[in-house]
Design a protein around this motif. Structure first.
Motif, PDB file in Angstrom:
ATOM      1  N   PRO A  43      15.436 -81.105  46.824  1.00  0.00           N
ATOM      2  CA  PRO A  43      15.729 -81.214  47.810  1.00  0.00           C
ATOM      3  C   PRO A  43      16.782 -82.346  48.444  1.00  0.00           C
ATOM      4  O   PRO A  43      16.716 -83.311  47.952  1.00  0.00           O
ATOM      5  CB  PRO A  43      14.111 -80.806  48.706  1.00  0.00           C
ATOM      6  CG  PRO A  43      12.995 -81.904  47.804  1.00  0.00           C
ATOM      7  CD  PRO A  43      13.805 -81.712  46.635  1.00  0.00           C
ATOM      8  N   SER A  44      16.878 -81.926  49.675  1.00  0.00           N
ATOM      9  CA  SER A  44      17.687 -82.880  50.357  1.00  0.00           C
ATOM     10  C   SER A  44      17.336 -84.047  50.661  1.00  0.00           C
ATOM     11  O   SER A  44      15.617 -84.128  50.860  1.00  0.00           O
ATOM     12  CB  SER A  44      18.272 -82.413  51.513  1.00  0.00           C
ATOM     13  OG  SER A  44      19.407 -83.591  51.899  1.00  0.00           O
ATOM     14  N   GLN A 216      12.583 -82.237  37.249  1.00  0.00           N
ATOM     15  CA  GLN A 216      13.044 -82.393  39.174  1.00  0.00           C
ATOM     16  C   GLN A 216      13.471 -83.129  39.736  1.00  0.00           C
ATOM     17  O   GLN A 216      12.404 -84.454  38.680  1.00  0.00           O
ATOM     18  CB  GLN A 216      11.570 -81.467  39.561  1.00  0.00           C
ATOM     19  CG  GLN A 216      11.872 -81.189  40.995  1.00  0.00           C
ATOM     20  CD  GLN A 216      10.214 -81.721  41.447  1.00  0.00           C
ATOM     21  OE1 GLN A 216       9.076 -81.600  40.889  1.00  0.00           O
ATOM     22  NE2 GLN A 216       9.701 -81.319  43.176  1.00  0.00           N
ATOM     23  N   ILE A 217      13.924 -84.210  40.468  1.00  0.00           N
ATOM     24  CA  ILE A 217      14.173 -85.321  41.371  1.00  0.00           C
ATOM     25  C   ILE A 217      12.941 -85.205  42.634  1.00  0.00           C
ATOM     26  O   ILE A 217      13.428 -84.543  42.744  1.00  0.00           O
ATOM     27  CB  ILE A 217      14.814 -85.839  41.217  1.00  0.00           C
ATOM     28  CG1 ILE A 217      14.964 -87.113  42.239  1.00  0.00           C
ATOM     29  CG2 ILE A 217      15.872 -85.463  41.681  1.00  0.00           C
ATOM     30  CD1 ILE A 217      16.578 -88.212  41.650  1.00  0.00           C
ATOM     31  N   ARG A 218      12.084 -86.383  42.767  1.00  0.00           N
ATOM     32  CA  ARG A 218      11.457 -86.001  43.902  1.00  0.00           C
ATOM     33  C   ARG A 218      10.612 -87.382  44.596  1.00  0.00           C
ATOM     34  O   ARG A 218      10.276 -88.615  43.664  1.00  0.00           O
ATOM     35  CB  ARG A 218       9.984 -85.387  44.041  1.00  0.00           C
ATOM     36  CG  ARG A 218       9.319 -85.320  45.104  1.00  0.00           C
ATOM     37  CD  ARG A 218       8.430 -84.047  44.882  1.00  0.00           C
ATOM     38  NE  ARG A 218       7.014 -84.797  44.461  1.00  0.00           N
ATOM     39  CZ  ARG A 218       6.171 -84.030  43.324  1.00  0.00           C
ATOM     40  NH1 ARG A 218       6.916 -82.592  43.020  1.00  0.00           N
ATOM     41  NH2 ARG A 218       5.756 -84.455  42.004  1.00  0.00           N
ATOM     42  N   ASP A 219      11.279 -87.878  45.655  1.00  0.00           N
ATOM     43  CA  ASP A 219      11.345 -88.997  46.002  1.00  0.00           C
ATOM     44  C   ASP A 219      11.401 -90.339  45.058  1.00  0.00           C
ATOM     45  O   ASP A 219      11.085 -91.356  44.566  1.00  0.00           O
ATOM     46  CB  ASP A 219       9.710 -89.480  46.506  1.00  0.00           C
ATOM     47  CG  ASP A 219       9.456 -88.219  47.463  1.00  0.00           C
ATOM     48  OD1 ASP A 219       9.965 -88.530  48.666  1.00  0.00           O
ATOM     49  OD2 ASP A 219       7.702 -87.989  47.901  1.00  0.00           O
ATOM     50  N   GLY A 220      12.797 -90.290  44.440  1.00  0.00           N
ATOM     51  CA  GLY A 220      13.952 -91.255  43.469  1.00  0.00           C
ATOM     52  C   GLY A 220      13.335 -90.709  42.043  1.00  0.00           C
ATOM     53  O   GLY A 220      13.032 -91.494  41.427  1.00  0.00           O
ATOM     54  N   LYS A 221      11.819 -89.989  41.470  1.00  0.00           N
ATOM     55  CA  LYS A 221      11.569 -89.699  40.850  1.00  0.00           C
ATOM     56  C   LYS A 221      11.152 -88.678  39.225  1.00  0.00           C
ATOM     57  O   LYS A 221      11.723 -87.566  40.598  1.00  0.00           O
ATOM     58  CB  LYS A 221       9.537 -89.951  40.664  1.00  0.00           C
ATOM     59  CG  LYS A 221       9.520 -92.027  40.772  1.00  0.00           C
ATOM     60  CD  LYS A 221       7.474 -91.931  41.606  1.00  0.00           C
ATOM     61  CE  LYS A 221       7.302 -93.228  41.904  1.00  0.00           C
ATOM     62  NZ  LYS A 221       6.217 -93.174  42.346  1.00  0.00           N
TER      63      LYS A 221
END
Length: 236
Positions: A43-44, A216-221
């Protein structure tokens, strides 16, 4: 195992916003092999634009290592990075970024002009790339005479013309309706079948699922999903 075209190890990137330090990438590691079709979804604000800028040699990490075709990108100066972007990376953007006064063929030729390629060779290669995306009959048309899907095909042909190591597509269907999006994804899959390595950045799960591999990238991970295990519920 095939040789990696991209090898990323423990990339870290932070920004300072309003006096606070924000970690956009947190020790991200990623291997991409020759001929892969990889989707990076998130997400953004997830860090995917930052990661795209790293892969595209538009920005540098604070720590970690990025190897592109066995070259250490992190140790390059601005001129070397510009050469890498021009020669090894074909960029495909959401809004096409075509020059309105140039024909489809002339838009595709443009990167070769920067490389100093002669007129005849330039034209031949541009025509071949338009043929690859099924648009050779529109070579003399201006962008305003083309549909959104046709403009994106021109943009894809332009990305191909320097025979780059990777195609980096940033939300390539974001400005298109669902039918046209499907057509563009079919073009991308066809290019992958021809051996082109494609890295696709998207927030759209349906688009991502058309790639052969999804991270997937989420919160920089970074997180990776295999087979059919990726579902909308797991992404957001």
């Amino acid at each position: 195992m095939a040789e990696s075209i991209i090898s990323i190890r423990n990339l870290v990137k932070t920004y300072t916003l309003g006096g606070e330090t924000v970690t956009a990438l947190h020790r991200v590691s990623l291997e991409i092999e020759h001929g892969e079709f990889l989707a990076i979804i998130g997400p953004s604000g997830s860090g995917k634009s930052t990661l795209m800028n790293m892969i595209g040699c538009l920005d540098k990490a604070e720590s970690g290592e990025y190897m592109l075709e066995q070259q250490n990108v992190g140790k390059m100066n601005d001129n070397q990075l510009a050469a890498i972007r021009n020669q090894k990376i074909g960029f495909i953007f959401q809004n096409f970024n075509l020059l309105s006064k140039l024909t489809a063929l002339e838009n595709v030729e443009l990167p070769l002009i920067y490389q100093g390629v002669g007129t005849n060779e330039r034209r031949k290669r541009a025509q071949e790339c338009l043929q690859k995306v099924g648009l050779e009959e529109r070579a003399a048309h201006l962008p305003t005479q083309l549909s959104g899907g046709q403009q994106q095909r021109v943009a894809i042909a332009r990305a191909l013309v320097c025979n780059p190591a990777i195609l980096l597509a940033d939300e390539p269907t974001g400005a298109l309706d669902s039918k046209t999006s499907s057509e563009i994804m079919n073009v991308m899959k066809g290019l992958n079948e021809l051996g082109h390595t494609i890295v696709l950045i998207t927030h759209d799960l349906d688009v991502a699922k058309q790639a052969k591999r999804i991270v997937q990238i989420r919160d920089g991970k970074l997180f990776e999903y295999g087979g059919d295990s990726i579902e909308a519920a797991s992404l957001y």
